[in-house]
Scaffold this active site. Structure first.
Site, PDB file in Angstrom:
ATOM      1  N   GLY A   1      -2.730 -10.633  32.014  1.00 45.17           N
ATOM      2  CA  GLY A   1      -2.396 -11.984  31.580  1.00 45.17           C
ATOM      3  C   GLY A   1      -2.975 -12.496  30.285  1.00 45.17           C
TER       4      GLY A   1
ATOM      5  N   LYS B   1     -19.135   3.050  40.540  1.00 42.64           N
ATOM      6  CA  LYS B   1     -19.328   4.182  41.453  1.00 42.64           C
ATOM      7  C   LYS B   1     -18.986   5.496  40.767  1.00 42.64           C
ATOM      8  CE  LYS B   1     -17.946   6.059  45.941  1.00 42.64           C
ATOM      9  NZ  LYS B   1     -17.304   5.788  47.248  1.00 42.64           N
TER      10      LYS B   1
ATOM     11  N   HIS C   1     -54.176 -25.222  34.805  1.00 48.30           N
ATOM     12  CA  HIS C   1     -54.137 -24.176  35.836  1.00 48.30           C
ATOM     13  C   HIS C   1     -53.425 -24.659  37.101  1.00 48.30           C
ATOM     14  CE1 HIS C   1     -56.536 -21.662  33.330  1.00 48.30           C
ATOM     15  NE2 HIS C   1     -57.591 -22.436  33.375  1.00 48.30           N
TER      16      HIS C   1
END
Length: 530
Positions: A38, A140, A292
């Site tokens: 498309g 894969k 801290h």
């Protein structure tokens, strides 16, 4: 197995068209046959790049409003067929399935659609089906197929084309990135759907991992998706490596624009988050200074300049090299005051141009503009790693109002004390346990944090506050297990106490307060922060 694969046929289907034309020209220039769907095909064709529509190639038209266009054997067979197995090669030839050497896919913008607050149905329509299936197939079969899932990978791919093809090392790298992309994509969808499981209003906006009102907060399998926002020079210490990932668009350090200063460090980000979450608790102009990960000064005022003076006065020594957070647009007068000491970071929802110019003189100071304050009352999930897993809980969004307080002593607090008690208890929520907070007139006067003993926290807060403690109220994030912690506060000059209550020795603690003539209220809610 061939290490280097020459790319002869490519399948392109992308939502994000960034860099598409340059890539298309590079592929065409190397004689690569391009198959496309498309909008991607139209973009390439309009630029004069030869392209074959997938529907023409497969003989299967797009259908169901584009929901089905790539879920066909000719495409998946071309991606999954092993070129080193004669049976695969024979079957591909028998069924007219040419091999596809390159897949370029980026997915429907599901995360962006959710983030902009789109309606439920629009979000559903932006769940990509064919894209992840193609990506997983190509990844894969990475021995033979190159899979590209991000426009940022295009220049590297173009260089590989010029070098004669992609190597196995490159294809495995791309495959790993591909599986990471589909995993985070599915995690974002799973999080969004889980938050709506049974929700009466599916159009509620969710932009982070947020537990639902009627859905399942903690599913049997928890998916966490993050987008790498920044590679950090190192972690808490130089021998550790680190990175910063975004998981949503909740305003804060992750959403902030850095206008100046050095690169943010791991500790900068952690401390800045702590400061900004704390300052967002307050409606009046407020300044929070963090060192801290613990506040060392919190104050409200008629404006930020006054709030800064009062916050700094709480502990000017610890404030050096700290993080500053404000909950208003930063003005030039306040910026001038803040520039008088060394600070690592200043974070604000916005800043006046004059304030930005003032701070520009401090070349190493990081100035962050977050755009908004985090909603301190919102629910959400927080995560902490442990060996072999995560601890997950809802954010501590609990708030106590005056109506929630139970007066347990003979003397009730004055109106001014009530205000300071609520202020101090809200600060305590952001201080590491055991937490003791002294406050007066909407400003902290002493903070004791992170001690194994509550009485030690109380004594440290007194040591920090000195003479300013007298006349303050005191807040404890959890109950006093013994009267000794309260006695230390009484000796320092505290006039009223707020604590959760619930100790088996509550009566003993209340008696100590009554003996000293101070007021005490119970909240019924504690604020441990570890």
């Amino acid at each position: 197995m061939h290490d280097k694969i020459i790319i002869q046929r490519a399948l392109i289907s992308v939502s994000d068209k960034t860099g598409l034309l340059d890539l298309g020209r590079a592929l065409a220039g190397h004689g690569v046959e391009i198959l496309s769907t498309g909008g991607s095909a139209k973009t390439l064709r309009d630029a004069g790049i030869p392209v074959i529509e997938v529907a023409d190639y497969t003989g299967v038209p797009e259908m169901l409003d584009g929901r089905v266009k790539t879920l066909v054997p000719k495409l998946h067979g071309g991606l999954l067929g092993r070129r080193d197995l004669p049976a695969h090669v024979a079957q591909m030839a028998q069924h007219g399935i040419p091999p596809i050497d390159l897949l370029v896919v980026n997915l429907y913008p599901f995360e962006q659609t959710v983030a902009k607050g789109a309606a439920f149905d629009e979000c559903v329509e932006n769940i990509d089906i064919g894209g992840p299936a193609l990506i997983r197939a190509a990844a894969k079969n990475h021995d033979f197929v190159t899979v590209i899932t991000d426009p940022a990978q295009y220049p590297d791919l173009t260089a590989a084309l010029a070098a004669g093809g992609t190597t196995l090392t490159q294809r495995r790298h791309y495959a790993a990135a591909a599986y990471t992309r589909t995993a985070t994509y599915d995690a974002a969808i799973a999080t969004w759907f889980t938050a709506r499981n049974g929700d009466a209003d599916p159009d509620l906006r969710v932009t982070e991992t947020v537990p639902p009102q009627t859905g399942e907060i903690f599913p049997a399998r928890l998916a966490i998706a993050g987008l790498k926002h920044q590679a950090l020079r190192y972690g808490e210490n130089p021998h550790q490596i680190a990175a910063f990932y975004k998981t949503g668009d909740r305003p804060g350090v992750a959403s902030a624009r850095q206008l100046q200063g050095k690169e943010l460090s791991y500790n900068n980000i952690n401390d800045t988050d702590a400061a900004y979450e704390c300052v967002a608790e307050f409606d009046r102009p407020c300044v929070v200074i963090v060192k801290h990960a613990n506040p060392c000064g919190v104050a409200t005022g008629v404006d930020l300049a006054q709030a800064w003076d009062r916050a700094l006065a709480c502990d000017p020594v610890s404030a050096f090299g700290g993080i500053i957070a404000v909950n208003r647009r930063l003005d030039a007068a306040s910026a001038e005051k803040m520039a008088s000491i060394f600070s690592e970071v200043i974070i604000a929802p916005d800043a006046e141009p004059e304030a930005i110019a003032v701070l520009a003189r401090k070349k190493n100071l990081r100035l962050l503009i977050a755009g908004a304050l985090p909603d301190s009352a919102s629910d959400g999930l927080t995560f902490r790693s442990v060996a072999g897993g995560y601890l997950v809980q809802t954010r501590d969004s609990g708030r106590i109002t005056r109506d929630d307080l139970k007066i347990v002593t003979q003397r009730a607090p004055s109106n001014a004390e009530f205000d300071d008690l609520l202020f101090a208890f809200r600060v305590a929520k952001h201080v590491k346990s055991n937490a003791i907070i002294y406050a007066r007139a909407g400003a902290t006067t002493g903070i004791g944090a992170g001690q194994m003993s509550r009485v030690d926290s109380s004594r440290i807060a007194v040591l920090k506050g000195g003479d300013s403690i007298a006349g303050s109220v005191v807040a404890s994030d959890a109950f006093f297990p013994f009267a000794d912690g309260l006695v230390a506060a009484i000796e320092a000059g505290a006039t009223a106490v707020i604590q959760p209550g619930g100790s088996i020795r509550d009566a003993e603690v209340i008696a100590a307060a009554d003996a000293a003539g101070i007021a005490m209220v119970f909240t019924g809610m504690r604020h441990f922060r570890h």
